[in-house]
Design a protein around this motif. Structure first.
Motif, PDB file in Angstrom:
ATOM      1  N   THR A  10      26.385  66.178  24.933  1.00 40.64           N
ATOM      2  CA  THR A  10      26.676  64.998  24.131  1.00 40.64           C
ATOM      3  C   THR A  10      25.991  63.775  24.730  1.00 40.64           C
ATOM      4  OG1 THR A  10      28.693  64.559  25.401  1.00 40.64           O
ATOM      5  CG2 THR A  10      28.912  65.916  23.430  1.00 40.64           C
ATOM      6  N   ARG A  11      25.864  62.734  23.939  1.00 40.53           N
ATOM      7  CA  ARG A  11      25.221  61.513  24.394  1.00 40.53           C
ATOM      8  C   ARG A  11      26.180  60.603  25.153  1.00 40.53           C
ATOM      9  NH1 ARG A  11      23.113  58.410  19.559  1.00 40.53           N
ATOM     10  NH2 ARG A  11      25.314  58.725  18.983  1.00 40.53           N
ATOM     11  N   ARG A  12      27.485  60.765  24.906  1.00 42.59           N
ATOM     12  CA  ARG A  12      28.458  59.887  25.551  1.00 42.59           C
ATOM     13  C   ARG A  12      29.745  60.662  25.813  1.00 42.59           C
ATOM     14  NH1 ARG A  12      29.661  55.851  20.434  1.00 42.59           N
ATOM     15  NH2 ARG A  12      29.999  57.466  18.850  1.00 42.59           N
ATOM     16  N   ASP A 109      30.970  63.024  19.022  1.00 39.94           N
ATOM     17  CA  ASP A 109      29.688  62.403  19.321  1.00 39.94           C
ATOM     18  C   ASP A 109      28.910  62.089  18.049  1.00 39.94           C
ATOM     19  OD1 ASP A 109      27.854  61.499  21.336  1.00 39.94           O
ATOM     20  OD2 ASP A 109      26.588  63.222  20.887  1.00 39.94           O
TER      21      ASP A 109
END
Length: 240
Positions: A10-12, A109
């Motif tokens: 995931t990006r965050r 996400d």
């Protein structure tokens, strides 16, 4: 087949998913420590059946009871949401939180945190109504995050059908680990829900105390939510 993890970064940080998991676990431990539990006995045409569903503690006041929602909708409405944070036993909460951890982070996400919150409770709401519709006269308490988690799985299937899932597979007396695409592990889960809903009296919680129609309703809601909004995945993921 038991999914253990996915290979889908995931990006965050999945803040909302983690918060939901923590809340569920805290409520479960509080409930276990403060509640008195007895096996749920269900009266049928063949006599009284002892199920694996347990009632007591918070479940006595905050579980969703289908017949109460039908007869007193305004009073029973809050239990639709409170029941999502209650679980019947260790296996119940363990499996729900495992699935939420594996699949929830990526769906969050893609949707974003605020939209994921709306998505999660919408799936739980649809799941509750699906179960109530299957047995509107039932007085058996309904608890668990399974319906909302099923919606997360439905969204994941649509967004990442070929993402790799590390899975534990029993083979007779042994276990092995294999990687399978998401569509296979989630598709297998969906098939089991449909079969059990039709063969094991899912609408009345018999033979195991599982709300199969809630699972199906939540799953369909998750797929519909993503499909209707035209949500698309972000970034890449490892495929088989």
């Amino acid at each position: 087949m038991i999914p253990l993890k996915d290979y889908n970064p995931t990006r965050r940080f999945p803040l909302v998913s983690v918060v939901f998991i923590v809340l569920n676990v805290l409520v479960f431990f509080y409930d276990r420590l403060s509640g008195h539990y007895e096996p749920l006995l269900v009266e049928t045409a063949r006599g009284v059946i002892r199920t694996r569903q347990f009632v007591g503690g918070l479940s006595s006041d905050y579980a969703l009871v289908p017949v109460s929602l039908i007869s007193h909708p305004l009073l029973a409405w809050p239990t639709i949401f409170s029941s999502m944070f209650l679980h019947g036993n260790w296996l119940h909460i363990g499996s729900n939180m495992l699935y939420l951890w594996i699949f929830g982070n990526n769906v969050e996400d893609v949707l974003g945190r605020m939209r994921f919150i709306v998505f999660y409770f919408t799936c739980g709401l649809v799941a509750a109504f699906a179960q109530v519709a299957s047995a509107p006269g039932s007085n058996i308490p309904m608890v668990g995050a399974s319906g909302a988690v099923a919606g997360v799985m439905g969204a994941y299937l649509l967004l990442f059908p070929r993402a790799r899932i590390l899975t534990l597979v029993p083979i007779i007396f042994f276990f092995t680990f294999i990687e399978v695409p998401a569509f296979l592990i989630i598709g297998y889960w969906v098939l089991i829900q449909f079969l059990n809903a039709n063969w094991l009296g899912g609408g009345e919680f018999l033979r195991g105390g599982v709300a199969y129609f809630a699972h199906i309703g939540g799953f369909v809601a998750g797929v519909a939510f993503v499909g209707i909004l035209g949500v698309k995945r972000r970034g890449g993921y490892r495929r088989l």
